[in-house]
Design a protein around this motif. Structure first.
Motif, mmCIF file in Angstrom:
data_model
loop_
_atom_site.group_PDB
_atom_site.id
_atom_site.type_symbol
_atom_site.label_atom_id
_atom_site.label_comp_id
_atom_site.label_asym_id
_atom_site.label_seq_id
_atom_site.Cartn_x
_atom_site.Cartn_y
_atom_site.Cartn_z
ATOM 1 N N THR A 259 0.836 -1.204 0.000
ATOM 2 C CA THR A 259 0.000 0.000 0.000
ATOM 3 C C THR A 259 0.869 1.252 0.000
ATOM 4 O O THR A 259 0.516 2.249 -0.619
ATOM 5 C CB THR A 259 -0.977 0.041 1.193
ATOM 6 O OG1 THR A 259 -0.249 0.134 2.415
ATOM 7 C CG2 THR A 259 -1.882 -1.175 1.215
ATOM 8 N N SER B 5 2.328 1.799 -3.496
ATOM 9 C CA SER B 5 1.352 2.342 -4.447
ATOM 10 C C SER B 5 0.840 3.720 -4.026
ATOM 11 O O SER B 5 0.068 4.343 -4.752
ATOM 12 C CB SER B 5 0.176 1.377 -4.615
ATOM 13 O OG SER B 5 -0.560 1.284 -3.411
ATOM 14 N N ASP C 125 -1.176 4.336 -1.591
ATOM 15 C CA ASP C 125 -2.597 4.156 -1.290
ATOM 16 C C ASP C 125 -2.884 4.426 0.187
ATOM 17 O O ASP C 125 -2.833 3.525 1.022
ATOM 18 C CB ASP C 125 -3.012 2.739 -1.674
ATOM 19 C CG ASP C 125 -4.476 2.456 -1.457
ATOM 20 O OD1 ASP C 125 -5.226 3.361 -1.029
ATOM 21 O OD2 ASP C 125 -4.877 1.305 -1.717
#
Length: 79
Positions: free
Chosen positions: A14, A17, A19
């Motif tokens: 995560t 990315s 995110d």
């Protein structure tokens, strides 16, 4: 320990990315069972640089003989 490694890798993904919501959800899905240190500043960083991506520099674990006390470390650089 394989569970910890697998969960750490999901959390690191995560970060790689960028995110922010995925980072939050990975920790929240088990009520921060692993006691992620630095959650607030990492979440704030992801909020402040929303289009950035992370790159894993290093991942290691300090193996304590007591299975309830492993500590893992990750270094992630953001571009």
């Amino acid at each position: 320990m394989s569970w910890v490694d697998a969960e750490d890798r999901l959390l690191i993904a995560t970060l790689e990315s960028g995110d922010r919501d995925g980072f939050f959800n990975e920790i929240a899905k088990n009520r921060d069972r692993r006691r992620i240190c630095g959650f607030s500043p990492i979440y704030t960083l992801l909020s402040a640089i929303p289009d950035s991506r992370g790159r894993l520099l290093n991942y290691a674990r300090s193996d304590d003989p007591r299975p309830s006390l492993p500590v893992s470390f990750a270094s992630v650089a953001f571009d």
